[in-house]
Design a protein around this motif. Structure first.
Motif, PDB file in Angstrom:
ATOM      1  N   GLN A 778      43.138 -25.235   2.772  1.00 29.24           N
ATOM      2  CA  GLN A 778      42.424 -25.776   3.913  1.00 29.24           C
ATOM      3  C   GLN A 778      42.007 -24.717   4.920  1.00 29.24           C
ATOM      4  OE1 GLN A 778      43.675 -29.532   5.398  1.00 29.24           O
ATOM      5  NE2 GLN A 778      43.771 -30.391   3.356  1.00 29.24           N
ATOM      6  N   GLU A 779      42.008 -23.470   4.464  1.00 30.69           N
ATOM      7  CA  GLU A 779      41.367 -22.423   5.261  1.00 30.69           C
ATOM      8  C   GLU A 779      39.845 -22.520   5.142  1.00 30.69           C
ATOM      9  OE1 GLU A 779      43.122 -20.443   1.515  1.00 30.69           O
ATOM     10  OE2 GLU A 779      43.546 -22.109   2.861  1.00 30.69           O
ATOM     11  N   LEU A 780      39.361 -23.317   4.182  1.00 29.94           N
ATOM     12  CA  LEU A 780      37.961 -23.737   4.130  1.00 29.94           C
ATOM     13  C   LEU A 780      37.905 -25.232   4.438  1.00 29.94           C
ATOM     14  CD1 LEU A 780      36.535 -21.931   0.941  1.00 29.94           C
ATOM     15  CD2 LEU A 780      36.349 -21.228   3.335  1.00 29.94           C
ATOM     16  N   TRP A 781      36.689 -25.761   4.618  1.00 28.39           N
ATOM     17  CA  TRP A 781      36.569 -27.198   4.868  1.00 28.39           C
ATOM     18  C   TRP A 781      37.190 -27.976   3.717  1.00 28.39           C
ATOM     19  CZ3 TRP A 781      35.727 -27.108   9.614  1.00 28.39           C
ATOM     20  CH2 TRP A 781      34.695 -26.407  10.220  1.00 28.39           C
ATOM     21  N   ASP A 782      37.899 -29.024   4.052  1.00 29.26           N
ATOM     22  CA  ASP A 782      38.514 -29.875   3.037  1.00 29.26           C
ATOM     23  C   ASP A 782      38.505 -31.310   3.563  1.00 29.26           C
ATOM     24  OD1 ASP A 782      40.519 -29.873   0.493  1.00 29.26           O
ATOM     25  OD2 ASP A 782      41.154 -31.328   1.982  1.00 29.26           O
ATOM     26  N   PHE A 783      37.914 -32.194   2.779  1.00 31.44           N
ATOM     27  CA  PHE A 783      37.774 -33.583   3.212  1.00 31.44           C
ATOM     28  C   PHE A 783      38.540 -34.516   2.278  1.00 31.44           C
ATOM     29  CE2 PHE A 783      34.007 -31.199   4.563  1.00 31.44           C
ATOM     30  CZ  PHE A 783      34.189 -31.280   5.940  1.00 31.44           C
ATOM     31  N   SER A 784      39.800 -34.169   2.072  1.00 35.66           N
ATOM     32  CA  SER A 784      40.676 -34.938   1.197  1.00 35.66           C
ATOM     33  C   SER A 784      41.274 -36.126   1.939  1.00 35.66           C
ATOM     34  CB  SER A 784      41.806 -34.064   0.668  1.00 35.66           C
ATOM     35  OG  SER A 784      41.308 -33.026  -0.149  1.00 35.66           O
ATOM     36  N   LEU A 785      41.653 -37.118   1.144  1.00 33.14           N
ATOM     37  CA  LEU A 785      42.327 -38.295   1.670  1.00 33.14           C
ATOM     38  C   LEU A 785      43.787 -38.243   1.248  1.00 33.14           C
ATOM     39  CD1 LEU A 785      39.370 -40.668   0.822  1.00 33.14           C
ATOM     40  CD2 LEU A 785      39.954 -39.742   3.075  1.00 33.14           C
ATOM     41  N   VAL A 786      44.463 -39.369   1.298  1.00 37.90           N
ATOM     42  CA  VAL A 786      45.902 -39.405   1.027  1.00 37.90           C
ATOM     43  C   VAL A 786      46.178 -39.035  -0.436  1.00 37.90           C
ATOM     44  CG1 VAL A 786      46.055 -41.815   0.289  1.00 37.90           C
ATOM     45  CG2 VAL A 786      47.945 -40.795   1.589  1.00 37.90           C
ATOM     46  N   ASP A 787      47.452 -38.680  -0.730  1.00 38.87           N
ATOM     47  CA  ASP A 787      47.794 -38.310  -2.090  1.00 38.87           C
ATOM     48  C   ASP A 787      47.464 -39.455  -3.057  1.00 38.87           C
ATOM     49  OD1 ASP A 787      50.710 -39.678  -2.995  1.00 38.87           O
ATOM     50  OD2 ASP A 787      50.344 -39.640  -0.852  1.00 38.87           O
ATOM     51  N   PRO A 788      47.037 -39.169  -4.267  1.00 42.24           N
ATOM     52  CA  PRO A 788      46.957 -37.848  -4.894  1.00 42.24           C
ATOM     53  C   PRO A 788      45.669 -37.086  -4.595  1.00 42.24           C
ATOM     54  CG  PRO A 788      46.379 -39.506  -6.497  1.00 42.24           C
ATOM     55  CD  PRO A 788      46.727 -40.255  -5.234  1.00 42.24           C
ATOM     56  N   ASP A 789      44.806 -37.627  -3.748  1.00 40.03           N
ATOM     57  CA  ASP A 789      43.528 -36.968  -3.478  1.00 40.03           C
ATOM     58  C   ASP A 789      43.737 -35.570  -2.887  1.00 40.03           C
ATOM     59  OD1 ASP A 789      40.578 -37.512  -3.560  1.00 40.03           O
ATOM     60  OD2 ASP A 789      40.749 -36.981  -1.447  1.00 40.03           O
ATOM     61  N   ASN A 790      44.761 -35.415  -2.044  1.00 38.74           N
ATOM     62  CA  ASN A 790      44.982 -34.121  -1.397  1.00 38.74           C
ATOM     63  C   ASN A 790      45.754 -33.142  -2.280  1.00 38.74           C
ATOM     64  OD1 ASN A 790      47.577 -35.120  -1.289  1.00 38.74           O
ATOM     65  ND2 ASN A 790      47.701 -35.182   0.950  1.00 38.74           N
ATOM     66  N   ARG A 791      45.979 -33.526  -3.551  1.00 37.90           N
ATOM     67  CA  ARG A 791      46.660 -32.622  -4.487  1.00 37.90           C
ATOM     68  C   ARG A 791      45.746 -32.205  -5.628  1.00 37.90           C
ATOM     69  NH1 ARG A 791      52.163 -36.258  -4.191  1.00 37.90           N
ATOM     70  NH2 ARG A 791      52.552 -35.835  -1.991  1.00 37.90           N
ATOM     71  N   ARG A 792      44.449 -32.346  -5.426  1.00 37.85           N
ATOM     72  CA  ARG A 792      43.496 -31.873  -6.419  1.00 37.85           C
ATOM     73  C   ARG A 792      43.535 -30.349  -6.492  1.00 37.85           C
ATOM     74  NH1 ARG A 792      38.219 -33.679  -4.224  1.00 37.85           N
ATOM     75  NH2 ARG A 792      39.390 -33.699  -2.268  1.00 37.85           N
ATOM     76  N   PRO A 793      43.101 -29.779  -7.614  1.00 36.77           N
ATOM     77  CA  PRO A 793      43.154 -28.310  -7.757  1.00 36.77           C
ATOM     78  C   PRO A 793      42.397 -27.600  -6.643  1.00 36.77           C
ATOM     79  CG  PRO A 793      42.674 -29.354  -9.870  1.00 36.77           C
ATOM     80  CD  PRO A 793      42.595 -30.442  -8.830  1.00 36.77           C
ATOM     81  N   VAL A 794      42.941 -26.478  -6.213  1.00 36.07           N
ATOM     82  CA  VAL A 794      42.326 -25.661  -5.166  1.00 36.07           C
ATOM     83  C   VAL A 794      41.686 -24.439  -5.812  1.00 36.07           C
ATOM     84  CG1 VAL A 794      42.747 -24.275  -3.103  1.00 36.07           C
ATOM     85  CG2 VAL A 794      43.994 -26.427  -3.452  1.00 36.07           C
ATOM     86  N   ASP A 795      40.451 -24.156  -5.443  1.00 35.60           N
ATOM     87  CA  ASP A 795      39.742 -22.985  -5.979  1.00 35.60           C
ATOM     88  C   ASP A 795      40.107 -21.757  -5.145  1.00 35.60           C
ATOM     89  OD1 ASP A 795      38.059 -21.094  -7.008  1.00 35.60           O
ATOM     90  OD2 ASP A 795      36.261 -22.348  -6.969  1.00 35.60           O
ATOM     91  N   PHE A 796      41.234 -21.132  -5.504  1.00 39.07           N
ATOM     92  CA  PHE A 796      41.662 -19.946  -4.762  1.00 39.07           C
ATOM     93  C   PHE A 796      40.783 -18.739  -5.075  1.00 39.07           C
ATOM     94  CE2 PHE A 796      45.704 -22.323  -4.305  1.00 39.07           C
ATOM     95  CZ  PHE A 796      45.873 -22.177  -2.938  1.00 39.07           C
ATOM     96  N   ASN A 797      40.151 -18.727  -6.245  1.00 35.89           N
ATOM     97  CA  ASN A 797      39.256 -17.606  -6.560  1.00 35.89           C
ATOM     98  C   ASN A 797      38.077 -17.578  -5.600  1.00 35.89           C
ATOM     99  OD1 ASN A 797      40.755 -16.612  -8.744  1.00 35.89           O
ATOM    100  ND2 ASN A 797      39.772 -18.020 -10.191  1.00 35.89           N
ATOM    101  N   LEU A 798      37.547 -18.752  -5.265  1.00 36.19           N
ATOM    102  CA  LEU A 798      36.458 -18.825  -4.286  1.00 36.19           C
ATOM    103  C   LEU A 798      36.928 -18.291  -2.943  1.00 36.19           C
ATOM    104  CD1 LEU A 798      33.703 -19.807  -3.202  1.00 36.19           C
ATOM    105  CD2 LEU A 798      34.781 -22.056  -2.846  1.00 36.19           C
TER     106      LEU A 798
END
Length: 936
Positions: A778-798
């Motif tokens: 979430q150091e970039l914009w993130d518009f997630s909702l409650v779990d499991p939505d907020n546990r989707r894979p994070v693109d750390f390479n980006l």
């Protein structure tokens, strides 16, 4: 060796599971260091149920989760962290364990041996429950339908493998008590006779050994180890017998076939008798609410509570974590669900003492960096005698979103909500009713047990014996529903703080007002049980009274969590940015002065408390809430929009008897959700379908949590499907669908205001007293909702590639705010600033700065020693972007400060008594300044 305690500069929460392992975390350690993180804050890493996405269903506290990697993988991670100077905070779960599979060896032993198990006392089980048929048994509510139907439907099987027999239901394998196997072996003998085969002497010897094994609590005495040893001998003998006599193996298979199918006459009595002889009772999952006899985590049947107050349980569960804490990398703990423990203060004290002894330091210095997951009420403070550094930061998330909401719009928002939905009740009534609903349904068993305990206490004094069970139960439920906090902390010794005394009296008084028809003396009796008078002329059994109080305290938090967070928060939807863990939706925002007071108090009491804005538990991400908060600045536009969208979309609703799905409250909730989560860029067809799927899943979950038109216990599939279809139709472009055309203009406005809100929120988190946590990605914009939505894979390479690139100028980042670099830039700048000025941020110093001018109320400004922070709020009133001349005559007074360096844009500001906002935020929407005298 690290200093004690190891205070983080900033943490990054990582969610470990089979899709994100130790090796994955190792790969991003350099990135986290470059971002400015000093401590990884890990989700539970101990062995959990297979496939767990969260890790809180721990099966073995003393083994790492193999789905995350082995010990070598973990050591490689910590070595990489050591190389880059990072530390590790572990999430520890002392309240409960997962029991869905056989890897929880303690639980399997309890199922096999009942009260005689050496682990029977480890779990909070009532071996003499209200239902006599359950005495010395554990109720296992794991069946999808009633027991009789399951049995005669051929869904329960006795199986044999490698010398052992077990009971299988679907993918669950349950142990069989050794003494219950005699009927099976007798059937094996009869099969051998039918085949005119000789019965091996060894088989008869095994049966004789089983017959003479002690297995009751009385017969065992202290011989549990002997029983365990003898059972292993029997298993080995049985396995060898089958290897040497194939005819025995065949007879076992034939005998089990008869048991499992009911034989030729479909007689399931033998199988029923064998299952009934176990130390557990199989039941439909629906039975749990009323009859379950073990304490759970909330209402989750697959999570059984531990008796962590027992020294042997503490010792047995803390072996591995104690070993890990001896390293110079693992330096802190986050304690999950502290309110579930019988004696939180004693548990936390033991943790500090053990850590102090291991490192030969003074426990009074709180050498272990220790945080507790504790949800505080609006005016509740963390207990000062707890040896911790703070909470996990839910209260800060509430405080910062409150200050971004325009409290002046409350009346208009309330009117819009009531007119649109027809729901006129205040939030407090939703919370009260939500708790009552939970106590009648999902957690009825826990309250029934408490009521019976209370009734038995009443029987110990003639003054109270005429109180009926019904009256006591009703009054007790009303008192719990009126609690304004999650729980009190009366000690096992009976010590009651002034705060707890006040909380209990207030709850009882409120319950009496709401229930004038109930006899007053019933409430007075419960009051005296909870708060015994010093010279009580009518005392009750003191041991029973104290046990009741301790058990009640463990229940109120769970009931509040389920009734408020997981019910009222989804049923009362006036402005859902407020409906967050630790939040109080009945209070519509707050002013800057209150925010300053909260910051100042935290700096004085818990300067190293965690500051969170998104967690694995939040209902909506920090950026979603920041957007929805912006709606408070446009009450008229919102009212017009929701009416317009309703007219355009009602043709897609499905008529359901006297209502339509979704109902008006659900529709109101949906529109806020869409505004909060709508993507920043136009969606491709594939992206649109993914987004629609996310919203459909989220809406169905919200329906079940609200428990109005559907629920987890009784899903209304027709209603669930109708709401999903409604979502699909309004979000799918078509000739007869004008919704998106009407929706996008307001969505664009909300997204822009929400972005500035989010930047203000970010700066406040990174500069307020406390330790900021960045939830993964979430150091970039993130518009997630409650779990499991907020546990989707994070693109750390980006994120890594963006961090490695040179940032554009501040003006360019502002104009290109949609790409998220502005959020990443602010995060890295302030995290590195925190490292360079650790002492400044670690201290609790905090001084509000006065503002003046036309937009004085739209500024949050404060000083922390050599640091000055200036950020905007209620931005629509100022102008977007909130930079330069739009601030007109607004200024910040900071007499006595020397020249200041602008951390974000560079350049110096000359000292003067009053600094214009047009200069402080000349080209960038937030400002952080440091004095030139400050050491680097």
């Amino acid at each position: 060796m690290s200093p004690f305690p190891s205070i983080p500069t900033a943490t990054c929460r990582l969610q470990f599971h089979q899709g994100f392992r130790f090796a994955d975390a190792q790969n991003i350690v350099p990135y986290l260091r470059d971002l400015g993180i000093t401590h990884i804050y890990a989700s539970p890493i101990f062995r959990a149920s297979q496939g767990s996405l969260h890790g809180y269903d721990i099966c073995d506290h003393n083994e790492l989760n193999p789905e995350l990697g082995n010990r070598d993988d973990f050591d490689s991670l910590t070595e990489e962290m050591r190389k880059y100077g990072l530390k590790l905070i572990l999430d520890f779960v002392p309240n409960h364990m997962g029991i869905t599979e056989g890897s929880n060896l303690w639980w399997m032993d309890v199922l096999e041996n009942g009260p005689s198990s050496c682990y029977a006392s480890y779990f909070d089980i009532d071996w003499k429950p209200l239902k006599r048929e359950l005495e010395s048994k554990v109720l296992l509510p794991i069946l999808g339908e009633q027991y009789g139907r399951t049995l005669e439907g051929g869904k329960l099987f006795i199986e044999y493998d490698q010398g052992s027999f077990c009971l299988r239901y679907e993918d669950r394998y349950l142990p069989l008590a050794v003494h219950s196997l005699l009927p099976v072996l007798e059937r094996v003998v009869s099969k051998l006779h039918l085949e005119e085969a000789d019965v091996p002497v060894e088989l008869e010897s095994i049966m004789f050994a089983i017959e003479h094994l002690p297995y009751t609590q009385e017969a065992l005495g202290g011989r549990m180890a002997e029983l365990v040893r003898e059972k292993e001998v029997i298993r080995t003998r049985m396995m060898r017998l089958c290897e040497e006599h194939p005819e025995v193996t065949a007879a076992i298979a034939t005998a089990l076939e008869d048991f499992n199918t009911g034989g030729e006459h479909k007689n399931f009595d033998p199988l029923d008798a064998l299952i009934s002889a176990q130390h557990y009772r199989l039941a439909s999952w629906r039975v749990a609410a009323e009859e379950i006899n073990y304490r759970r985590f909330f209402d989750v049947n697959t999570l059984v509570a531990l008796q962590m107050h027992l020294p042997e349980v503490f010792a047995a569960t803390h072996q591995l974590v104690g070993e890990l804490l001896k390293s110079d990398v693992v330096t802190g703990l986050r304690i999950d669900h502290i309110d579930g423990l019988r004696d939180p203060h004693r548990y936390l004290t033991l943790l500090q003492e053990c850590h102090a002894n291991a490192h030969e330091v003074n426990p009074e210095s709180k050498p272990l960096y220790l945080l507790v997951e504790k949800i505080l009420g609006r005016d509740e403070n963390l207990r000062e005698d707890w040896p911790v550094h703070g909470t996990t930061g839910y209260e800060f998330a509430t405080q910062v979103i409150d200050v971004l909401i325009d409290s002046d719009a409350e009346a208009q928002f309330t009117q819009t909500y009531r007119r649109f939905t027809g729901m006129a009740l205040p939030y407090s009534e939703f919370a009260y009713r939500g708790k009552l609903l939970v106590m009648r349904a999902a957690m009825a068993s826990e309250v029934n047990v408490l009521a019976h305990q209370l009734s038995r206490i009443a029987e110990t004094n003639r003054w109270y014996r005429d109180f009926t069970l019904e009256a006591l139960g009703t009054a007790l439920r009303e008192i719990i529903a009126c609690f304004q906090v999650y729980r009190t902390y009366i000690t096992p010794e009976g010590e009651i703080s002034h705060e707890d005394h006040r909380i209990i009296l207030r709850a009882i008084a409120m319950a009496r007002r709401k229930n004038a028809e109930l006899e007053r003396t019933v409430f007075e009796f419960i009051r005296d049980v909870l708060l015994p008078p010093a010279d009580n002329p009518h005392p009750v059994d003191e041991n029973a009274r104290r046990l009741f109080v301790l058990k009640l305290q463990q229940c109120t938090g769970a009931i509040t969590a389920k009734g408020v967070e997981d019910t009222a928060f989804y049923a009362y939807t006036r402005l859902v940015a407020l409906n967050e863990v630790g939040g109080e939706p009945g209070h519509f925002g707050s002013d800057v002065e209150r925010f300053h007071q909260q910051n100042k108090m935290r700096g004085e009491k818990h300067p190293h408390c965690m500051l969170a804005t998104s967690t694995h538990d939040t209902k909506r991400s920090e950026d979603v809430r920041a957007r929805i908060a912006a709606l408070s600045e446009m009450p008229r536009e919102w009212a017009r929009a929701v009416r317009t969208w309703h007219r355009a979309n009602r043709k897609f609703a499905k008529k359901m008897e006297d209502s339509a799905a979704p109902d008006l409250n659900e529709e109101y909730f949906l529109y806020q959700t869409l505004l909060g989560s709508w993507p920043l860029y136009p969606m491709s067809e594939e992206e649109r379908q993914e987004y629609i799927g996310r919203i459909c899943h989220y809406m169905v979950k919200s329906l079940h949590e609200a428990k109005i038109n559907s629920s987890w216990i009784e899903p209304n599939l027709e209603w669930d499907n109708a709401v999903s279809v409604f979502v699909e139709r309004i979000l799918t472009p078509a000739k007869n669908n004008s919704f998106e055309t009407s929706f996008l203009p307001l969505s664009e406005r909300v997204a822009e205001l929400g972005a500035f809100n989010a930047l203000t929120q970010l700066v406040l988190k990174l500069t307020s007293p406390g330790v900021p946590d960045v939830y993964q990605g979430q150091e970039l914009w993130d518009f997630s909702l409650v779990d499991p939505d907020n546990r989707r894979p994070v693109d750390f390479n980006l994120r890594k590639s963006m961090l490695e690139e040179s940032f554009p100028t501040p003006e360019e980042m502002l104009s290109q705010w949609r790409d998220g670099r502005i959020k990443l830039f602010i995060t890295q700048k302030l995290l590195h600033l925190r490292q360079q000025h650790f002492s400044l941020f670690a201290s609790g110093c905090y001084d509000p700065l006065k503002t003046s001018g036309i937009y004085a109320r739209n500024v949050i400004a404060y000083r922390r020693g050599d640091l000055v922070v200036v950020v905007p709020r209620l931005i629509s009133q100022v102008g977007t972007p909130p930079v330069g001349d739009c601030w007109q005559d607004t200024s910040v007074e900071w007499e006595g400060l020397p020249d200041l360096f602008n951390v974000f844009t560079g350049g110096w500001l000359a000292s003067c008594p009053s600094m214009p906002m047009s200069q402080l935020l000349k080209v960038f929407p937030v400002g952080v300044f440091i004095t030139k005298e400050s050491p680097h």
